[in-house]
Design a protein around this motif. Structure first.
Motif, PDB file in Angstrom:
ATOM      1  N   ASN A  42       0.810  -1.198   0.000  1.00  0.00           N
ATOM      2  CA  ASN A  42       0.000   0.000   0.000  1.00  0.00           C
ATOM      3  C   ASN A  42       0.851   1.258   0.000  1.00  0.00           C
ATOM      4  O   ASN A  42       1.749   1.384   0.819  1.00  0.00           O
ATOM      5  CB  ASN A  42      -0.779   0.009   1.326  1.00  0.00           C
ATOM      6  CG  ASN A  42      -2.246  -0.019   1.083  1.00  0.00           C
ATOM      7  OD1 ASN A  42      -2.707   0.479   0.059  1.00  0.00           O
ATOM      8  ND2 ASN A  42      -2.987  -0.594   1.999  1.00  0.00           N
ATOM      9  N   GLY A  43       0.583   2.155  -0.926  1.00  0.00           N
ATOM     10  CA  GLY A  43       1.280   3.433  -0.895  1.00  0.00           C
ATOM     11  C   GLY A  43       2.707   3.397  -1.412  1.00  0.00           C
ATOM     12  O   GLY A  43       3.449   4.363  -1.298  1.00  0.00           O
ATOM     13  N   GLY A  45       3.645   3.379  -4.462  1.00  0.00           N
ATOM     14  CA  GLY A  45       3.778   4.245  -5.634  1.00  0.00           C
ATOM     15  C   GLY A  45       3.374   3.590  -6.942  1.00  0.00           C
ATOM     16  O   GLY A  45       3.641   4.121  -8.025  1.00  0.00           O
ATOM     17  N   THR A  47       0.270   2.977  -8.280  1.00  0.00           N
ATOM     18  CA  THR A  47      -0.750   3.743  -8.998  1.00  0.00           C
ATOM     19  C   THR A  47      -0.156   5.022  -9.582  1.00  0.00           C
ATOM     20  O   THR A  47      -0.433   5.379 -10.733  1.00  0.00           O
ATOM     21  CB  THR A  47      -1.916   4.104  -8.040  1.00  0.00           C
ATOM     22  OG1 THR A  47      -2.497   2.881  -7.580  1.00  0.00           O
ATOM     23  CG2 THR A  47      -2.971   4.939  -8.725  1.00  0.00           C
ATOM     24  N   THR A  48       0.670   5.669  -8.804  1.00  0.00           N
ATOM     25  CA  THR A  48       1.294   6.911  -9.274  1.00  0.00           C
ATOM     26  C   THR A  48       2.137   6.644 -10.522  1.00  0.00           C
ATOM     27  O   THR A  48       2.116   7.435 -11.468  1.00  0.00           O
ATOM     28  CB  THR A  48       2.162   7.514  -8.142  1.00  0.00           C
ATOM     29  OG1 THR A  48       1.320   7.772  -7.013  1.00  0.00           O
ATOM     30  CG2 THR A  48       2.835   8.799  -8.588  1.00  0.00           C
TER      31      THR A  48
HETATM   32  P1  ATP Z   1      -2.282   1.550  -3.391  1.00  0.00           P
HETATM   33  O1  ATP Z   1      -2.194   0.102  -3.609  1.00  0.00           O
HETATM   34  O2  ATP Z   1      -2.748   1.922  -2.006  1.00  0.00           O
HETATM   35  O3  ATP Z   1      -2.954   2.313  -4.474  1.00  0.00           O
HETATM   36  P2  ATP Z   1       0.176   2.444  -4.524  1.00  0.00           P
HETATM   37  O4  ATP Z   1       1.439   1.659  -4.459  1.00  0.00           O
HETATM   38  O5  ATP Z   1      -0.577   2.399  -5.792  1.00  0.00           O
HETATM   39  O6  ATP Z   1      -0.763   2.032  -3.348  1.00  0.00           O
HETATM   40  P3  ATP Z   1       0.076   5.272  -4.750  1.00  0.00           P
HETATM   41  O7  ATP Z   1      -1.415   5.300  -4.813  1.00  0.00           O
HETATM   42  O8  ATP Z   1       0.833   5.567  -5.963  1.00  0.00           O
HETATM   43  O9  ATP Z   1       0.579   3.908  -4.142  1.00  0.00           O
HETATM   44  O10 ATP Z   1       0.493   6.285  -3.599  1.00  0.00           O
HETATM   45  C1  ATP Z   1       1.844   6.552  -3.279  1.00  0.00           C
HETATM   46  C2  ATP Z   1       1.904   7.657  -2.203  1.00  0.00           C
HETATM   47  O11 ATP Z   1       1.413   8.880  -2.759  1.00  0.00           O
HETATM   48  C3  ATP Z   1       1.061   7.395  -0.987  1.00  0.00           C
HETATM   49  O12 ATP Z   1       1.799   7.803   0.148  1.00  0.00           O
HETATM   50  C4  ATP Z   1      -0.140   8.278  -1.182  1.00  0.00           C
HETATM   51  O13 ATP Z   1      -0.668   8.690   0.057  1.00  0.00           O
HETATM   52  C5  ATP Z   1       0.407   9.439  -1.956  1.00  0.00           C
HETATM   53  N1  ATP Z   1      -0.593  10.047  -2.854  1.00  0.00           N
HETATM   54  C6  ATP Z   1      -1.301   9.418  -3.813  1.00  0.00           C
HETATM   55  N2  ATP Z   1      -2.125  10.272  -4.455  1.00  0.00           N
HETATM   56  C7  ATP Z   1      -1.932  11.475  -3.885  1.00  0.00           C
HETATM   57  C8  ATP Z   1      -2.485  12.792  -4.093  1.00  0.00           C
HETATM   58  N3  ATP Z   1      -3.381  13.006  -5.048  1.00  0.00           N
HETATM   59  N4  ATP Z   1      -2.039  13.796  -3.322  1.00  0.00           N
HETATM   60  C9  ATP Z   1      -1.116  13.571  -2.356  1.00  0.00           C
HETATM   61  N5  ATP Z   1      -0.552  12.384  -2.111  1.00  0.00           N
HETATM   62  C10 ATP Z   1      -0.953  11.333  -2.853  1.00  0.00           C
END
Ligand code: ATP
Length: 248
Positions: A42-43, A45, A47-48
């Motif tokens: 989780n978190g 990165g 999705t980013t």
């Molecule tokens: P998940 O499985 O929970 O989606 P992930 O690996 O895809 O996790 P991301 O969603 O890319 O992770 O998030 C990475 C970090 O960026 C996290 O700490 C999240 O809180 C932060 N984050 C994501 N979107 C935003 C936003 N729009 N504004 C600020 N911080 C964000």
């Protein structure tokens, strides 16, 4: 000879809201016709990273501030999402995002909105999607809101296929689905990859399942790639087993 690199992400940094540094130099490569898994908790990165590739960050107040993204060797990080779609890169977002009030078939047809090759060609693709997803054919007239989570995930993937993609970015396809349905979805991904040559980059917390189907994997932790390798090697790696297998 290894297939050509289709997507080349090189040292990207992503900052949200001008201050929150979320990706701290992520590099990854996706070869033509492969299935690549982006793993991590989780978190981490995931999705980013997918959003950066499709240029979907602006809506989230995010920005690529360093590094580059290339598609077939051509820089794309400044292009808009629509242009990425036109170049064959389609994103299936986490949470599926079907239009709840539309039927499954209407949802699928929205995926063809960028095509200009005529109704007959679109109808042909629709039949192809139904051939891969027989469940969707059965449910074609059902309002999406009344279909199961698995059917909605299939609908979201099917909709992406309606654009005739070269590459599909799949964000957590297993999210909220029963193990048996997850397997069904991954089997179809494998099938599409084998028969249509569609390239997949998929973000998954379900490491075990993803490594079963992927060719190659990258593990993200806290905005950095901490490990990468052939899926089979990652699945047998002791650290991966200890920290990631069984997750999801
Ligand atoms: P998940 O499985 O929970 O989606 P992930 O690996 O895809 O996790 P991301 O969603 O890319 O992770 O998030 C990475 C970090 O960026 C996290 O700490 C999240 O809180 C932060 N984050 C994501 N979107 C935003 C936003 N729009 N504004 C600020 N911080 C964000």
């Amino acid at each position: 000879n290894a297939p050509a690199v289709l997507l080349d992400v090189n040292g990207i940094e992503v900052i949200y809201n001008h201050v929150i540094l979320v990706l701290k130099g992520v590099s990854l490569q996706v070869r033509e016709g492969s299935i690549v898994a982006l793993l991590g908790g989780n978190g981490a990165g995931k999705t980013t990273t997918l959003r950066a590739v499709s240029n979907l960050l602006a809506g989230e107040r995010g920005e690529v501030t360093k590094g580059s993204i290339a598609l077939r060797g051509e820089r794309v990080e400044k292009l808009g999402t629509a242009e990425m779609v036109r170049r064959g890169v389609i994103q299936v977002m986490e949470g599926r995002h079907c239009f709840a009030h539309l039927s499954i078939e209407e949802n699928l047809l929205t995926g063809a909105y960028t095509r200009s090759d005529g109704k007959a060609a679109v109808a042909q693709t629709l039949e192809k999607v139904y051939a891969y997803f027989p469940r969707l054919k059965t449910r074609r007239s059902s309002q999406a809101a009344y279909t199961s989570g698995g059917e909605q995930q299939m609908c979201a993937i099917g909709r992406a296929l309606m654009a005739n993609p070269k590459m599909v970015l799949l964000d957590e396809p297993s999210m909220g689905l029963a193990p048996q349905i997850v397997e069904e979805v991954f089997e179809i991904v494998r099938d599409l990859n084998a028969k249509e040559g569609t390239t997949f980059l998929l973000a998954e917390q379900n490491t075990t399942m993803a490594l079963c189907y992927a060719d190659y994997g990258y593990i993200l932790e806290n905005g950095r790639v901490v490990m990468d390798g052939a899926a089979r090697q990652l699945a047998e790696n002791e650290d991966v087993k200890e920290f990631y297998l069984g997750m999801g």
